[in-house]
Design a protein around this motif. Structure first.
Motif, mmCIF file in Angstrom:
data_model
loop_
_atom_site.group_PDB
_atom_site.id
_atom_site.type_symbol
_atom_site.label_atom_id
_atom_site.label_comp_id
_atom_site.label_asym_id
_atom_site.label_seq_id
_atom_site.Cartn_x
_atom_site.Cartn_y
_atom_site.Cartn_z
ATOM 1 N N LYS A 1 0.853 -1.191 0.000
ATOM 2 C CA LYS A 1 0.000 0.000 0.000
ATOM 3 C C LYS A 1 0.891 1.244 0.000
ATOM 4 O O LYS A 1 1.617 1.491 0.955
ATOM 5 C CB LYS A 1 -0.900 -0.006 1.226
ATOM 6 C CG LYS A 1 -1.912 -1.132 1.199
ATOM 7 C CD LYS A 1 -2.782 -1.115 2.439
ATOM 8 C CE LYS A 1 -3.850 -2.140 2.439
ATOM 9 N NZ LYS A 1 -3.527 -3.471 2.074
ATOM 10 N N MET A 2 0.820 1.968 -1.083
ATOM 11 C CA MET A 2 1.635 3.177 -1.191
ATOM 12 C C MET A 2 1.010 4.293 -0.362
ATOM 13 O O MET A 2 -0.195 4.434 -0.300
ATOM 14 C CB MET A 2 1.750 3.611 -2.648
ATOM 15 C CG MET A 2 2.547 2.636 -3.477
ATOM 16 S SD MET A 2 2.923 3.225 -5.110
ATOM 17 C CE MET A 2 3.809 4.714 -4.777
ATOM 18 N N GLY A 3 1.871 5.066 0.280
ATOM 19 C CA GLY A 3 1.423 6.211 1.063
ATOM 20 C C GLY A 3 1.799 7.500 0.363
ATOM 21 O O GLY A 3 2.193 7.502 -0.798
ATOM 22 N N LEU A 4 1.702 8.567 1.094
ATOM 23 C CA LEU A 4 2.009 9.871 0.514
ATOM 24 C C LEU A 4 3.490 10.211 0.586
ATOM 25 O O LEU A 4 3.969 11.053 -0.162
ATOM 26 C CB LEU A 4 1.187 10.956 1.216
ATOM 27 C CG LEU A 4 -0.331 10.824 1.058
ATOM 28 C CD1 LEU A 4 -1.042 11.886 1.884
ATOM 29 C CD2 LEU A 4 -0.718 10.934 -0.406
ATOM 30 N N ILE B 1 7.241 -9.047 -8.164
ATOM 31 C CA ILE B 1 6.518 -7.829 -7.765
ATOM 32 C C ILE B 1 5.662 -7.426 -8.957
ATOM 33 O O ILE B 1 6.179 -7.136 -10.033
ATOM 34 C CB ILE B 1 7.469 -6.678 -7.382
ATOM 35 C CG1 ILE B 1 8.309 -7.060 -6.169
ATOM 36 C CG2 ILE B 1 6.670 -5.404 -7.100
ATOM 37 C CD1 ILE B 1 9.312 -6.009 -5.740
ATOM 38 N N ALA B 2 4.342 -7.453 -8.773
ATOM 39 C CA ALA B 2 3.410 -7.089 -9.846
ATOM 40 C C ALA B 2 3.345 -5.571 -9.955
ATOM 41 O O ALA B 2 3.053 -4.886 -8.985
ATOM 42 C CB ALA B 2 2.034 -7.665 -9.566
ATOM 43 N N GLU B 3 3.619 -5.084 -11.124
ATOM 44 C CA GLU B 3 3.753 -3.643 -11.336
ATOM 45 C C GLU B 3 2.458 -2.863 -11.107
ATOM 46 O O GLU B 3 2.455 -1.847 -10.433
ATOM 47 C CB GLU B 3 4.255 -3.393 -12.753
ATOM 48 C CG GLU B 3 4.576 -1.959 -13.035
ATOM 49 C CD GLU B 3 5.161 -1.785 -14.420
ATOM 50 O OE1 GLU B 3 5.134 -0.643 -14.904
ATOM 51 O OE2 GLU B 3 5.623 -2.763 -15.018
ATOM 52 N N HIS B 4 1.360 -3.336 -11.628
ATOM 53 C CA HIS B 4 0.127 -2.545 -11.570
ATOM 54 C C HIS B 4 -0.756 -2.852 -10.372
ATOM 55 O O HIS B 4 -1.563 -2.027 -9.969
ATOM 56 C CB HIS B 4 -0.666 -2.709 -12.861
ATOM 57 C CG HIS B 4 0.063 -2.189 -14.050
ATOM 58 N ND1 HIS B 4 0.308 -0.851 -14.250
ATOM 59 C CD2 HIS B 4 0.647 -2.834 -15.085
ATOM 60 C CE1 HIS B 4 0.997 -0.690 -15.357
ATOM 61 N NE2 HIS B 4 1.222 -1.884 -15.879
ATOM 62 N N SER B 5 -0.611 -4.025 -9.789
ATOM 63 C CA SER B 5 -1.473 -4.363 -8.659
ATOM 64 C C SER B 5 -0.756 -4.193 -7.324
ATOM 65 O O SER B 5 -1.373 -4.316 -6.282
ATOM 66 C CB SER B 5 -1.978 -5.803 -8.786
ATOM 67 O OG SER B 5 -0.893 -6.704 -8.658
ATOM 68 N N ALA B 6 0.539 -3.927 -7.345
ATOM 69 C CA ALA B 6 1.341 -3.726 -6.133
ATOM 70 C C ALA B 6 1.377 -4.972 -5.250
ATOM 71 O O ALA B 6 1.537 -4.874 -4.049
ATOM 72 C CB ALA B 6 0.855 -2.507 -5.353
ATOM 73 N N ARG B 7 1.235 -6.137 -5.843
ATOM 74 C CA ARG B 7 1.341 -7.389 -5.087
ATOM 75 C C ARG B 7 2.788 -7.855 -5.101
ATOM 76 O O ARG B 7 3.462 -7.793 -6.124
ATOM 77 C CB ARG B 7 0.455 -8.469 -5.687
ATOM 78 C CG ARG B 7 -0.987 -8.251 -5.346
ATOM 79 C CD ARG B 7 -1.766 -9.553 -5.440
ATOM 80 N NE ARG B 7 -3.120 -9.316 -4.992
ATOM 81 C CZ ARG B 7 -4.157 -9.217 -5.791
ATOM 82 N NH1 ARG B 7 -4.006 -9.347 -7.072
ATOM 83 N NH2 ARG B 7 -5.356 -9.004 -5.296
ATOM 84 N N ILE B 8 3.227 -8.372 -3.970
ATOM 85 C CA ILE B 8 4.565 -8.924 -3.852
ATOM 86 C C ILE B 8 4.428 -10.392 -3.479
ATOM 87 O O ILE B 8 3.708 -10.733 -2.545
ATOM 88 C CB ILE B 8 5.381 -8.189 -2.772
ATOM 89 C CG1 ILE B 8 5.430 -6.694 -3.061
ATOM 90 C CG2 ILE B 8 6.793 -8.769 -2.690
ATOM 91 C CD1 ILE B 8 6.039 -5.871 -1.941
ATOM 92 N N VAL B 9 5.097 -11.258 -4.227
ATOM 93 C CA VAL B 9 5.081 -12.687 -3.954
ATOM 94 C C VAL B 9 6.452 -13.071 -3.395
ATOM 95 O O VAL B 9 7.481 -12.784 -4.006
ATOM 96 C CB VAL B 9 4.786 -13.507 -5.227
ATOM 97 C CG1 VAL B 9 4.785 -15.000 -4.920
ATOM 98 C CG2 VAL B 9 3.457 -13.082 -5.844
ATOM 99 N N PHE B 10 6.435 -13.708 -2.225
ATOM 100 C CA PHE B 10 7.649 -14.161 -1.564
ATOM 101 C C PHE B 10 7.680 -15.680 -1.580
ATOM 102 O O PHE B 10 6.647 -16.338 -1.614
ATOM 103 C CB PHE B 10 7.676 -13.702 -0.096
ATOM 104 C CG PHE B 10 7.756 -12.224 0.088
ATOM 105 C CD1 PHE B 10 8.984 -11.578 0.129
ATOM 106 C CD2 PHE B 10 6.612 -11.468 0.248
ATOM 107 C CE1 PHE B 10 9.064 -10.219 0.317
ATOM 108 C CE2 PHE B 10 6.678 -10.099 0.443
ATOM 109 C CZ PHE B 10 7.913 -9.473 0.463
ATOM 110 N N GLU B 11 8.905 -16.228 -1.510
ATOM 111 C CA GLU B 11 9.099 -17.670 -1.511
ATOM 112 C C GLU B 11 10.181 -18.005 -0.489
ATOM 113 O O GLU B 11 11.120 -17.229 -0.279
ATOM 114 C CB GLU B 11 9.547 -18.106 -2.908
ATOM 115 C CG GLU B 11 9.968 -19.544 -3.011
ATOM 116 C CD GLU B 11 10.566 -19.840 -4.366
ATOM 117 O OE1 GLU B 11 9.907 -20.537 -5.156
ATOM 118 O OE2 GLU B 11 11.697 -19.388 -4.638
#
Length: 52
Positions: free
Chosen positions: A10-13, A37-47
């Motif tokens: 979640k991007m802030g100001l 890291i999904a560019e447009h949905s701001a999802r990060i997948v970790f493994e």
């Protein structure tokens, strides 16, 4: 065996780069590695290895 974690960034100001860096470092301390890291949905997948 691998396990995965998906989180939404979640991007802030302000301080976006610093907060993202802190978040990534916190997950890294727990053994997680960024897989995607999904560019447009701001999802990060970790493994990480499940049996670590």
């Amino acid at each position: 065996m691998k396990e995965y974690k998906v989180t939404t960034w979640k991007m802030g100001l302000s301080n976006n780069n610093r907060r993202l860096e802190d978040t990534l470092n916190e997950y890294a301390k727990q053994g997680w590695q960024v897989l995607h890291i999904a560019e447009h949905s701001a999802r990060i997948v970790f493994e990480r290895d499940k049996n670590r």
